[in-house]
Design a protein around this motif. Structure first.
Motif, PDB file in Angstrom:
ATOM      1  N   ARG A  90      34.622  42.877  36.773  1.00  0.00           N
ATOM      2  CA  ARG A  90      35.338  42.032  35.816  1.00  0.00           C
ATOM      3  C   ARG A  90      36.543  42.754  35.248  1.00  0.00           C
ATOM      4  N   LEU A  91      36.378  44.045  35.000  1.00  0.00           N
ATOM      5  CA  LEU A  91      37.468  44.810  34.395  1.00  0.00           C
ATOM      6  C   LEU A  91      38.708  44.828  35.286  1.00  0.00           C
ATOM      7  N   ILE A  92      38.492  44.917  36.607  1.00  0.00           N
ATOM      8  CA  ILE A  92      39.650  45.020  37.511  1.00  0.00           C
ATOM      9  C   ILE A  92      40.113  43.662  38.028  1.00  0.00           C
ATOM     10  N   ALA A  93      39.418  42.581  37.630  1.00  0.00           N
ATOM     11  CA  ALA A  93      39.774  41.254  38.152  1.00  0.00           C
ATOM     12  C   ALA A  93      41.213  40.871  37.820  1.00  0.00           C
ATOM     13  N   SER A  94      41.724  41.364  36.699  1.00  0.00           N
ATOM     14  CA  SER A  94      43.081  40.983  36.278  1.00  0.00           C
ATOM     15  C   SER A  94      44.153  41.906  36.856  1.00  0.00           C
ATOM     16  N   ASN A  95      43.777  42.852  37.703  1.00  0.00           N
ATOM     17  CA  ASN A  95      44.735  43.846  38.196  1.00  0.00           C
ATOM     18  C   ASN A  95      46.024  43.276  38.802  1.00  0.00           C
ATOM     19  N   PRO A  96      45.948  42.186  39.600  1.00  0.00           N
ATOM     20  CA  PRO A  96      47.200  41.674  40.173  1.00  0.00           C
ATOM     21  C   PRO A  96      48.241  41.320  39.104  1.00  0.00           C
ATOM     22  N   TYR A  97      47.785  40.817  37.938  1.00  0.00           N
ATOM     23  CA  TYR A  97      48.709  40.518  36.837  1.00  0.00           C
ATOM     24  C   TYR A  97      49.043  41.772  36.053  1.00  0.00           C
ATOM     25  N   ALA A  98      48.001  42.609  35.861  1.00  0.00           N
ATOM     26  CA  ALA A  98      48.154  43.788  35.011  1.00  0.00           C
ATOM     27  C   ALA A  98      49.223  44.747  35.541  1.00  0.00           C
ATOM     28  N   ARG A  99      49.251  44.928  36.858  1.00  0.00           N
ATOM     29  CA  ARG A  99      50.212  45.865  37.469  1.00  0.00           C
ATOM     30  C   ARG A  99      51.649  45.565  37.068  1.00  0.00           C
ATOM     31  N   ALA A 100      51.956  44.268  36.973  1.00  0.00           N
ATOM     32  CA  ALA A 100      53.329  43.873  36.632  1.00  0.00           C
ATOM     33  C   ALA A 100      53.705  44.360  35.239  1.00  0.00           C
ATOM     34  N   ASP A 117      56.122  49.758  41.438  1.00  0.00           N
ATOM     35  CA  ASP A 117      57.365  50.361  40.963  1.00  0.00           C
ATOM     36  C   ASP A 117      58.382  49.253  40.746  1.00  0.00           C
ATOM     37  N   ALA A 118      58.655  48.939  39.478  1.00  0.00           N
ATOM     38  CA  ALA A 118      59.595  47.851  39.167  1.00  0.00           C
ATOM     39  C   ALA A 118      60.907  48.400  38.608  1.00  0.00           C
ATOM     40  N   GLY A 119      61.234  49.626  39.010  1.00  0.00           N
ATOM     41  CA  GLY A 119      62.505  50.199  38.564  1.00  0.00           C
ATOM     42  C   GLY A 119      62.320  51.282  37.521  1.00  0.00           C
ATOM     43  N   ASP A 121      63.322  51.712  34.521  1.00  0.00           N
ATOM     44  CA  ASP A 121      63.082  51.418  33.104  1.00  0.00           C
ATOM     45  C   ASP A 121      61.682  50.852  32.857  1.00  0.00           C
ATOM     46  N   ARG A 122      60.843  50.917  33.885  1.00  0.00           N
ATOM     47  CA  ARG A 122      59.462  50.447  33.751  1.00  0.00           C
ATOM     48  C   ARG A 122      58.509  51.536  34.246  1.00  0.00           C
ATOM     49  N   VAL A 123      57.244  51.436  33.777  1.00  0.00           N
ATOM     50  CA  VAL A 123      56.211  52.363  34.247  1.00  0.00           C
ATOM     51  C   VAL A 123      55.956  52.111  35.733  1.00  0.00           C
ATOM     52  N   ALA A 124      55.812  53.188  36.494  1.00  0.00           N
ATOM     53  CA  ALA A 124      55.505  53.036  37.917  1.00  0.00           C
ATOM     54  C   ALA A 124      54.308  53.906  38.281  1.00  0.00           C
ATOM     55  N   CYS A 125      53.493  53.409  39.196  1.00  0.00           N
ATOM     56  CA  CYS A 125      52.402  54.215  39.746  1.00  0.00           C
ATOM     57  C   CYS A 125      52.902  54.697  41.099  1.00  0.00           C
ATOM     58  N   VAL A 126      53.239  55.985  41.192  1.00  0.00           N
ATOM     59  CA  VAL A 126      53.954  56.484  42.360  1.00  0.00           C
ATOM     60  C   VAL A 126      53.046  57.144  43.399  1.00  0.00           C
ATOM     61  N   GLU A 127      51.803  57.420  43.011  1.00  0.00           N
ATOM     62  CA  GLU A 127      50.872  58.043  43.951  1.00  0.00           C
ATOM     63  C   GLU A 127      49.460  57.752  43.468  1.00  0.00           C
ATOM     64  N   SER A 131      40.039  57.431  42.097  1.00  0.00           N
ATOM     65  CA  SER A 131      40.012  57.924  40.709  1.00  0.00           C
ATOM     66  C   SER A 131      41.195  58.831  40.367  1.00  0.00           C
ATOM     67  N   PHE A 132      42.332  58.531  40.933  1.00  0.00           N
ATOM     68  CA  PHE A 132      43.499  59.381  40.646  1.00  0.00           C
ATOM     69  C   PHE A 132      44.788  58.553  40.648  1.00  0.00           C
ATOM     70  N   VAL A 133      45.635  58.777  39.639  1.00  0.00           N
ATOM     71  CA  VAL A 133      46.969  58.149  39.641  1.00  0.00           C
ATOM     72  C   VAL A 133      48.030  59.147  39.192  1.00  0.00           C
ATOM     73  N   ARG A 134      49.221  58.968  39.751  1.00  0.00           N
ATOM     74  CA  ARG A 134      50.379  59.699  39.235  1.00  0.00           C
ATOM     75  C   ARG A 134      51.346  58.636  38.726  1.00  0.00           C
ATOM     76  N   LEU A 135      51.713  58.762  37.428  1.00  0.00           N
ATOM     77  CA  LEU A 135      52.556  57.746  36.793  1.00  0.00           C
ATOM     78  C   LEU A 135      53.923  58.318  36.448  1.00  0.00           C
ATOM     79  N   ARG A 136      54.921  57.442  36.560  1.00  0.00           N
ATOM     80  CA  ARG A 136      56.259  57.799  36.090  1.00  0.00           C
ATOM     81  C   ARG A 136      56.538  56.885  34.909  1.00  0.00           C
ATOM     82  N   MET A 137      56.994  57.471  33.807  1.00  0.00           N
ATOM     83  CA  MET A 137      57.190  56.673  32.607  1.00  0.00           C
ATOM     84  C   MET A 137      58.646  56.699  32.186  1.00  0.00           C
ATOM     85  N   PRO A 138      59.185  55.555  31.732  1.00  0.00           N
ATOM     86  CA  PRO A 138      60.623  55.445  31.538  1.00  0.00           C
ATOM     87  C   PRO A 138      61.223  56.435  30.538  1.00  0.00           C
ATOM     88  N   ARG A 139      60.445  56.806  29.485  1.00  0.00           N
ATOM     89  CA  ARG A 139      61.052  57.687  28.478  1.00  0.00           C
ATOM     90  C   ARG A 139      60.749  59.154  28.707  1.00  0.00           C
TER      91      ARG A 139
END
Ligand SMILES: [Mn+2]
Length: 410
Positions: A90-100, A117-119, A121-127, A131-139
């Motif tokens: 249930r927790l991941i059911a909304s993922n398709p919307y959440a990613r945006a 990756d939406a550019g 100026d937005r948060v991106a999950c690059v790798e 159980s692992f993520v690498r995030l790029r954050m706009p600021r």
């Protein structure tokens, strides 16, 4: 880089049938406000978002509203892992919307989050990896790597290791060894010198528990040692224990339970609730505790006279709940508690105990009441409701089976 660490929201949780929803709405507002005031780059929720696998719709709606506010249109990273109370599916059911919106939810340890990756100026999950993520954050010009392990139940852990490792040693029967083996393996993805953290939901040996978590299977044999966490992490964000507390892993890595956001049981009475702000300057993070003020305060105490009881209640506020034990020598007038409770709705429960050494006990045992009448009166007085008939039958059976019972039915 600044990350808000919180956990154990338990949305939908009730206290003996009484709703906490309004308090949860208030504390969500408070957390959003803190995220804004602290200008955090990301929010990490270390499990137990919901209290049950099937939370009420109002709790799910509250969760989605809060996620949307926290994500700030995709400018703030939000990472959520499942705790033992959450349904991973249930927790991941909304993922398709959440990613945006730059929101990542991870349900099972074997899950590999999708990249987005939406550019710039937005948060991106690059790798990503299990159980692992690498995030790029706009600021922030540095990447954040998170080894985000959802609640690793015995079976989910076995599934993960069978899929990803053939190494016999990793299949060892020891829970601590298997969790630490997985963490060690995934920590190889950290970038030395950058912001690296571990987030998980489990019981670390030595942590202080309260009644709220005792109904769950993590604990005892399913405990992990503080030394099992990779020292290359700059911070370990934990969920599961409701009391906020810090420990130290290897080489001074801070390891911290942010604690629950409300006092969820009377065993948490008196605990200050908070969220933790984690700050990465170099590879090692510093943290600050920010107190939460929303929600009722729970109190558990004993009074030895009605005067003492009323004196203390006179000082209470309506935003509190009291669980009181009243120890007396003489019986109370029949409607005393009823009247008191109608005057003080903040009384959650008032249990009356009679000192057995007193004359009252002798008077009672020689009174005209039968055992059944005494038990009914006791239940009515203690729980403010009539005795359930099956409980009554069970009690009488037990009493009858005890031959030495001095008060046996006349
Ligand atoms: Mn938990």
């Amino acid at each position: 880089m600044r990350i808000l660490h919180t956990a154990d929201w338990h949305l939908g949780r009730r206290l003996d049938g009484r709703s906490r929803h309004e308090e949860q709405v208030a504390v969500m507002d408070e957390i959003v406000k803190i995220a804004e005031e602290e200008a955090v780059d990301g929010i990490l929720i270390a499990g137990d978002v919901f209290d049950t696998y099937n939370p009420p719709a109002e709790s799910e709606a509250l969760f989605y509203r809060t996620m949307t506010r926290l994500a700030d249109g995709g400018r703030r990273a939000v990472l959520v892992i499942a705790g033992n109370h959450d349904s991973p599916d249930r927790l991941i059911a909304s993922n398709p919307y959440a990613r945006a919106l730059g929101i990542t939810t991870i349900g099972y340890p074997k899950d590999t989050p999708a990249l987005y990756d939406a550019g710039s100026d937005r948060v991106a999950c690059v790798e990503s990896a299990p159980s692992f993520v690498r995030l790029r954050m706009p600021r922030s010009n540095r990447p954040l790597s998170v080894l985000a392990l959802p609640y690793p139940s015995e079976s989910r852990l076995r599934e993960l290791l069978t899929v990803d490792f053939s190494d016999e040693e990793r299949l060892s029967s020891d829970y601590n060894q298997r969790v630490s083996g997985f963490l060690e393996e995934q920590a190889r993805r950290f970038i030395p010198g950058e912001a690296n953290m571990v987030a998980t939901h489990l019981f670390v040996r030595g942590g202080e528990q309260s009644d709220s978590e005792r109904d769950v299977s993590v604990g005892g044999a399913y405990a992990v040692n503080a030394s099992s966490f990779p020292h290359t992490a700059g911070y370990v964000a934990l969920g599961h224990l409701h009391r906020e507390q810090s420990m130290t892993a290897r080489q001074e890595t801070p390891l911290r339970y942010s604690g629950s956001i409300l006092q969820y049981s009377f065993s948490e009475a008196g605990q200050e609730k908070s969220v933790t702000v984690v700050e990465f300057e170099g590879p090692r993070a510093a943290h600050r505790i920010i107190p939460l003020s929303a929600g009722r305060r729970l109190h558990r105490w004993t009074a030895s006279s009605t005067a003492q009881l009323e004196e203390r209640l006179a000082r209470s506020t309506s935003n509190d709940w009291h669980n009181i034990t009243l120890e007396l020598d003489a019986p109370l007038p029949l409607d005393y508690l009823h009247t008191l409770k109608s005057r003080h709705p903040e009384i959650f429960q008032c249990l009356t105990l009679y000192n057995s050494s007193s004359d009252v006990a002798e008077n009672r045992s020689s009174s005209a009441l039968t055992l059944e009448e005494q038990f009914r009166a006791f239940v009515a007085m203690s729980f403010s409701e009539p005795c359930n008939e099956s409980v009554m039958r069970l009690f009488l059976e037990l009493a009858a089976s005890n031959e030495t019972q001095p008060d046996a039915e006349p």
